[in-house]
Design an enzyme around this catalytic site. Structure first.
Site, mmCIF file in Angstrom:
data_model
loop_
_atom_site.group_PDB
_atom_site.id
_atom_site.type_symbol
_atom_site.label_atom_id
_atom_site.label_comp_id
_atom_site.label_asym_id
_atom_site.label_seq_id
_atom_site.Cartn_x
_atom_site.Cartn_y
_atom_site.Cartn_z
ATOM 1 N N HIS A 73 -16.995 13.027 -17.209
ATOM 2 C CA HIS A 73 -15.598 13.398 -17.482
ATOM 3 C C HIS A 73 -14.632 13.003 -16.365
ATOM 4 C CE1 HIS A 73 -17.834 15.485 -20.507
ATOM 5 N NE2 HIS A 73 -18.422 16.207 -19.594
ATOM 6 N N CYS A 74 -14.895 11.856 -15.737
ATOM 7 C CA CYS A 74 -14.028 11.336 -14.670
ATOM 8 C C CYS A 74 -13.944 12.270 -13.465
ATOM 9 C CB CYS A 74 -12.613 11.024 -15.189
ATOM 10 S SG CYS A 74 -12.576 9.755 -16.427
ATOM 11 N N VAL A 75 -14.962 13.132 -13.306
ATOM 12 C CA VAL A 75 -15.006 13.985 -12.107
ATOM 13 C C VAL A 75 -16.345 13.684 -11.417
ATOM 14 C CG1 VAL A 75 -14.500 16.314 -11.242
ATOM 15 C CG2 VAL A 75 -13.847 15.715 -13.559
#
Ligand code: PMP
Length: 370
Positions: free
Chosen positions: A329-331
């Protein structure tokens, strides 16, 4: 709630943290631009163009009002990423303070620019009071796209201001789901995405408080943003027009205005309560399942399986018409630090129903037993 307003085949859509669905009203508003007044805004003086300009500025007023700002404090962007890039490239800062949950959109640009980053677990007020100083920027998310964790940005922005530092809020996951007021939070900058709040794709906004507008330079330069120019230089318009050169996404931004109207008609408190209720039901429904659940706030539930990979789980759910997102999730740093490679994320919006939740819980339970 209001599912019938949203044209989509009969699926369980649980990916609103990435992109929300749009109600007919928004789609109609976009179409109306192309059918009725498909002209340049802010340029030609004929009536079609004037109508486009008027509609665009009305949309700006509506979106600004929605976050308690004035029309002169809101520039249109293509989304949160462009908003943060505008600040990163246009503001002179020495250090940037980030939490460990920041999205890549609030990390990669600072790394690319070589700005010193201070990585924090969360928003510890004592730490902020002792560490923040003039020339710094506190750049943090309001609500995590990973697990819905809500950060106390009001207190953090107050401290940043007291210490003479700037503050930027990544409100990608908060403005679409809860009441949000720049007058009570008092940040310097707020970036958000229209396509997560029922607006057209590739739309968003950047709030820039009046008091810091002079400190910021535009990301782009060009036509429509200049008052006058000579062979040796140009005189730029003030914010926001001076920051929005080139032809704007008129269809998209007028659609965003319609999205905001739609959200206001329902009421953000009501939307927040609805999402809280459904989130509780998912978490309760998975209590006995052999999965790890990450949920720290309303609207977002991440699930890690022991039985299957997140990719396999998402494919299994997709085949049963349940649309979720799988991965990090782009983290990435948050996951890499904990040495695991991702989750399946269910994210909600006002149109989700009890049936959606029941279906998701039932299939996740089945998957956990594989
Ligand atoms: N920040 C957060 C917290 C997000 O969830 C997202 C989108 N997932 C972004 C930034 C980037 O938003 P956009 O792709 O709309 O620019």
């Amino acid at each position: 709630m209001y599912r019938e307003d949203f044209p989509l085949p009969d699926v369980t859509y649980l990916d609103s943290a990435c992109m929300s669905l749009r109600p007919e009203k928004v789609i109609e508003k976009v179409n109306r631009y192309y059918r009725e007044y498909p002209g340049c805004s802010g340029r030609s003086s004929h009536s079609i163009s004037q109508k486009a300009s008027k509609e665009l500025e009305q949309a700006r007023r509506k979106v600004a009002n929605f976050i308690d700002a004035s029309r002169g404090e809101l520039m249109f962007t293509s989304g949160t990423t462009e908003g943060i890039n505008t600040v990163a490239r246009g503001l002179d800062v020495e250090r940037v303070f980030l939490t460990e949950r920041e999205h890549n959109s609030n990390r990669a640009v600072w790394q690319e620019l070589g700005v010193e980053t201070v990585n924090m677990e969360g928003l510890d007020t004592d730490f902020l009071e002792s560490e923040l100083r003039e020339g710094d920027l506190l750049s943090v998310l309001h609500v995590s796209n990973l697990d819905g964790k809500v950060f106390d940005v009001e207190e953090a922005c107050r401290i940043a201001d007291e210490q003479g530092a700037y503050s930027l809020i990544d409100a990608a996951q908060s403005i679409p789901h809860r009441p949000f007021s720049v007058q009570s939070i008092e940040p310097d900058f707020v970036a958000f995405s229209g396509h997560k709040m029922l607006g057209p794709s590739g739309t968003g906004g950047l709030y820039v408080a009046k008091k810091v507008q002079e400190d910021l330079s535009p990301l782009k330069y060009g036509g429509g943003a200049v008052e006058n120019s000579s062979f040796s230089g140009n005189e730029r318009k003030s914010f926001p027009q001076g920051f929005e050169p080139g032809l704007k996404n008129i269809a998209g931004f007028t659609g965003l205005g319609a999205a905001v109207e739609y959200l206001e008609d329902i009421g953000m408190e009501k939307i927040q309560r609805h999402e809280e209720k459904l989130t509780d039901e998912i978490v309760r429904g998975l209590e006995e399942a052999d999965v790890k659940v990450f949920c720290e706030g309303p609207g977002i539930v991440s699930v890690a399986f022991n039985s299957v990979t997140h990719g396999e789980a998402a494919q299994y759910l997709d085949r049963r018409d349940i649309k979720v997102r799988a991965g990090r999730h782009c983290v990435h740093p948050w996951f890499n630090d904990r040495n695991f490679d991702g989750t399946v994320r269910a994210s909600l919006h006002l149109y989700n129903t009890e049936e959606d939740v029941e279906k998701f819980v039932k299939e996740v339970r089945k998957l956990s037993r594989l």
